[in-house]
Write a protein that holds these residues in place. Structure first.
Motif, PDB file in Angstrom:
ATOM      1  N   THR A 179      -8.766  -1.996   1.643  1.00  0.00           N
ATOM      2  CA  THR A 179      -7.946  -2.672   0.660  1.00  0.00           C
ATOM      3  C   THR A 179      -8.513  -3.225  -0.779  1.00  0.00           C
ATOM      4  N   LEU A 193       0.705  -1.397   0.189  1.00  0.00           N
ATOM      5  CA  LEU A 193       0.425  -0.076  -0.130  1.00  0.00           C
ATOM      6  C   LEU A 193       1.070   1.405  -0.043  1.00  0.00           C
ATOM      7  N   ASN A 247      -7.543  -0.247  -8.963  1.00  0.00           N
ATOM      8  CA  ASN A 247      -6.246  -0.178 -10.164  1.00  0.00           C
ATOM      9  C   ASN A 247      -6.501  -1.143 -10.680  1.00  0.00           C
ATOM     10  N   ASP A 280       2.316   1.728  -3.221  1.00  0.00           N
ATOM     11  CA  ASP A 280       1.722   2.197  -4.566  1.00  0.00           C
ATOM     12  C   ASP A 280       1.129   3.668  -4.186  1.00  0.00           C
ATOM     13  N   GLY A 281       0.674   3.484  -2.689  1.00  0.00           N
ATOM     14  CA  GLY A 281       0.568   5.352  -2.708  1.00  0.00           C
ATOM     15  C   GLY A 281       1.799   5.950  -2.689  1.00  0.00           C
ATOM     16  N   GLN A 315      -0.420  -6.591  -3.032  1.00  0.00           N
ATOM     17  CA  GLN A 315      -1.754  -5.812  -1.722  1.00  0.00           C
ATOM     18  C   GLN A 315      -2.679  -7.387  -2.114  1.00  0.00           C
ATOM     19  N   THR A 330      -0.893  -4.193  -7.496  1.00  0.00           N
ATOM     20  CA  THR A 330      -1.926  -4.867  -6.826  1.00  0.00           C
ATOM     21  C   THR A 330      -1.811  -6.220  -6.659  1.00  0.00           C
ATOM     22  N   LEU A 342      -3.839   5.795  -0.511  1.00  0.00           N
ATOM     23  CA  LEU A 342      -3.357   4.652  -0.085  1.00  0.00           C
ATOM     24  C   LEU A 342      -1.908   4.706   1.489  1.00  0.00           C
ATOM     25  N   PHE A 374      -5.213  10.041  -4.621  1.00  0.00           N
ATOM     26  CA  PHE A 374      -6.126   8.173  -4.631  1.00  0.00           C
ATOM     27  C   PHE A 374      -3.850   7.435  -3.772  1.00  0.00           C
ATOM     28  N   PHE A 419      -9.792  -0.694  -2.960  1.00  0.00           N
ATOM     29  CA  PHE A 419      -8.066  -0.294  -4.131  1.00  0.00           C
ATOM     30  C   PHE A 419      -7.705  -0.662  -5.216  1.00  0.00           C
TER      31      PHE A 419
END
Length: 138
Positions: A84, A24, A91, A27-28, A131, A128, A70, A66, A87
């Motif tokens: 999660t 996360l 994605n 990605d964030g 995650q 993704t 995240l 976004f 999100f």
């Protein structure tokens, strides 16, 4: 003897979410940075990649927000599996839309622009996947 399992919507605590938090955060940070870059250089990128600057401004704002969301989720003491999942779904939609944009020719992308869109789709798919692995491990 059967063992009890946590429901799919159970929250994930710090102790069991190292991979998920990492995914996360990665990605964030990448998404927020990308969004800020789009906002700051939309006119330059538009010409370079064949994307309208008028598109890059709202996309950049969305990506910045976004990414921040995240990062906020990753920093919570307990991570919601449902949040999660939302999100991750966004994605997946991003990846599908990106590939479709290139295949269908939604924009007059330059070769560099097409490569960028597909590279970003691959990165988002990777985030993704991480995650998902983090959720499974938690």
């Amino acid at each position: 003897m059967a063992t009890a399992t946590a429901p799919a919507t159970a929250p994930v605590t710090r102790a069991d979410a190292k991979l998920l938090r990492f995914a996360l955060r990665l990605d964030g940070a990448a998404t927020a940075a990308n969004g800020l870059l789009y906002l700051g250089a939309a006119a330059v990128f538009g010409g370079m990649f064949g994307l309208p600057a008028a598109l890059l401004y709202p996309v950049g704002a969305f990506l910045a927000a976004f990414g921040a969301a995240l990062l906020a989720l990753a920093g919570r003491p307990v991570i919601s599996k449902a949040a999660t999942g939302v999100f991750m779904a966004v994605n997946v939609l991003w990846v599908i839309a990106s590939v479709e944009a290139v295949i269908a020719g939604w924009f007059p992308l330059s070769a560099l622009g097409g490569g960028l869109v597909l590279a970003q789709a691959a990165a988002v798919a990777g985030f993704t996947t991480l995650q998902y692995a983090g959720l499974r491990k938690a």
